[in-house]
Design an enzyme around this catalytic site. Structure first.
Site, PDB file in Angstrom:
ATOM      1  N   ILE A   1      46.834  45.085  40.947  1.00 47.03           N
ATOM      2  CA  ILE A   1      46.450  46.502  41.102  1.00 47.03           C
ATOM      3  C   ILE A   1      45.419  46.644  42.225  1.00 47.03           C
ATOM      4  CG2 ILE A   1      45.633  48.561  39.892  1.00 47.03           C
ATOM      5  CD1 ILE A   1      46.460  47.186  37.251  1.00 47.03           C
TER       6      ILE A   1
ATOM      7  N   HIS B   1      54.191  40.319  31.768  1.00 46.81           N
ATOM      8  CA  HIS B   1      54.535  41.749  31.741  1.00 46.81           C
ATOM      9  C   HIS B   1      56.044  41.962  31.719  1.00 46.81           C
ATOM     10  CE1 HIS B   1      50.304  42.532  33.546  1.00 46.81           C
ATOM     11  NE2 HIS B   1      50.288  42.671  32.234  1.00 46.81           N
TER      12      HIS B   1
ATOM     13  N   TYR C   1      40.574  40.470  24.485  1.00 49.93           N
ATOM     14  CA  TYR C   1      40.704  41.121  25.801  1.00 49.93           C
ATOM     15  C   TYR C   1      40.238  42.575  25.717  1.00 49.93           C
ATOM     16  CZ  TYR C   1      43.011  43.639  29.598  1.00 49.93           C
ATOM     17  OH  TYR C   1      43.269  44.474  30.652  1.00 49.93           O
TER      18      TYR C   1
END
Ligand SMILES: NC(=O)c1ccc[n+]([C@@H]2O[C@H](COP(=O)([O-])OP(=O)(O)OC[C@H]3O[C@@H](n4cnc5c(N)ncnc54)[C@H](O)[C@@H]3O)[C@@H](O)[C@H]2O)c1
Length: 403
Positions: free
Chosen positions: A12, A188, A140
């Site tokens: 990202i 992912h 997380y």
């Protein structure tokens, strides 16, 4: 404006670096390359350093004057966080505290922090607003929530302002096709589906097909990485007026895992995506969908590329062109030089735009290049100028790829 992009060589971060350059903001990347890729930020100033070493941070701030910081750097795998919680609290919480210290010392007052939907835990209402209870179910999510708390407390006492962007499922790739998602230990959904289509994985596993959802598989909210990147620039613009809060970034539309596979199969055509059904995984809620009201009202954010077909087309464009990720980069440069011309030609031939529209979009692109902004695919200009719809852009990209 000059921005330090911490973790800027990651998935990202690198897309945000790209959007900064397109908007005339000067990015400087700070990264330890633990999961990032140098090739994703080619041509950008890079400081190799680790958040866990305050000396690296101090020298980055001493040698530059930054107007703001984007903080993407983190360990970001849910299963790994369950196995190694200490690593997650260390890198994510202690690392962020070091960064904030260095910012306070250097007098840099604006921070956009990459937070996550994992701060919420199991959904009690869908779509989830920012006021939803935060009860993370893994280290997380807990580490990210701790950072949010820390920022909120510190910003009350110091001249520091922050916006925490809670991303849902980041997906897709830059329209240019030359940067995208490339994680060594990929977890992912969309990259794994495309790796299966490319034969890099034998089988794609669906975890859980007996959820209380229309087709039994989990439902998730996918948001295009370029839309996320643009939200960072908007966050900087509104930060002085609307500081110190968390804002969801999601498309507000849920797609089931089966729907994503079906649409991906359409995108990859004759290639086979072999699928196997497995039992549910612990800790996977059936539905995760964001309410994006706050992003729309506070940031003025309107996702432009976050419809599933666009996400999949751009992701596939990246994976197909780079089946080995950044390890196989570099060979498309000459080809890219011709991309603009070809793209305009195809758009006009398909009848989506007139020759005059192509000329106008080319002029706009040239203006931006002349004032020092990086190259943006002509299609993105056409989309922004209202000349094309996203479905027309997808159609042109397909012709472009298959030419
Ligand atoms: N990918 C998603 O769907 C998603 C969803 C929600 C939130 N997020 C958050 O967004 C951020 C970026 O995610 P991503 O998918 O791009 O991850 P990524 O792993 O691709 O990027 C993280 C970057 O940070 C760098 N980094 C890590 N620890 C560092 C340290 N101690 N010092 C310096 N650099 C360090 C890595 O080398 C990498 O370049 C993360 O904070 C993640 O938690 C991601």
């Amino acid at each position: 404006m000059k921005v330090l992009v911490v973790g800027g060589a990651g998935y990202i971060g690198s897309h945000t670096v790209r959007e900064c350059r397109r908007s005339g903001i000067e990015p400087v990347v700070f990264d330890n390359f633990s999961t990032g890729n140098r090739e994703s930020v080619a041509g950008v100033e890079v400081i190799e350093g680790d958040l866990l070493d305050p000396r690296n941070l101090r020298s980055a701030f001493e040698n530059n004057t930054f107007d703001a910081v984007f903080h993407f750097a983190a360990s970001a795998s849910v299963p790994e966080s369950v196995q190694k919680p200490e690593l997650y609290y260390h890198n994510n919480v202690a690392g962020s505290l070091n960064l904030v210290h260095a910012m306070l010392e250097a007098g840099v007052e604006r921070l956009v922090f990459s937070s996550t939907a994992a701060t919420y835990g199991d959904p009690e209402e869908v779509p989830m607003p920012e006021t939803h209870p935060t009860r993370p179910v893994n280290p997380y999510g807990a580490s990210k929530l701790l950072v949010e708390r820390m920022l909120s407390d510190i910003c009350e006492k110091h001249p520091l302002r922050y916006i925490a962007l809670r991303y849902f499922n980041a997906a897709g790739a830059d329209l240019s096709g030359d940067i995208g998602e490339d994680h060594a230990d990929e977890g992912h959904l969309i990259p794994l589906i495309f790796y299966t289509a490319l034969g890099k994985r034998k089988i794609f596993k669906i975890f859980g097909t007996d959820y209380d959802t229309p087709d039994g598989s989990c439902i998730r909210d996918f948001v295009h990485v370029t839309d996320i990147a643009k939200a960072h620039l908007l966050a900087l613009e509104v930060m002085d007026e609307h500081p110190n809060q968390a804002i969801n970034l999601g498309s507000s539309t849920g797609y089931s895992v089966r729907e994503v596979i079906e649409e991906s199969q359409r995108v990859v055509g004759d290639l086979k995506i072999a699928v196997e059904e497995e039992a549910r995984r612990e800790g996977d809620p059936p539905v995760l969908v964001a309410s994006s009201d706050r992003a729309r009202t506070v940031l003025g954010w309107k996702p432009q590329l976050s419809e599933l077909p666009m996400i999949l087309e751009t992701a596939w464009r990246w994976h197909r062109g780079h089946p080995n990720g950044y390890a196989g980069s570099g060979k498309r440069t000459a080809e890219n030089e011709k991309s603009t011309e070809l793209f305009g030609d195809i758009a006009a031939r398909l009848g989506h735009v007139s020759d005059e529209d192509v000329v106008r979009a080319l002029e706009r692109q040239k203006e931006e290049v002349d004032i020092g902004h990086a190259h943006k695919l002509l299609g993105m200009h056409m989309l922004e100028m209202g000349l094309l719809s996203t479905s027309q852009l997808i159609e042109i990209l397909k012709y472009y790829e298959n030419r």
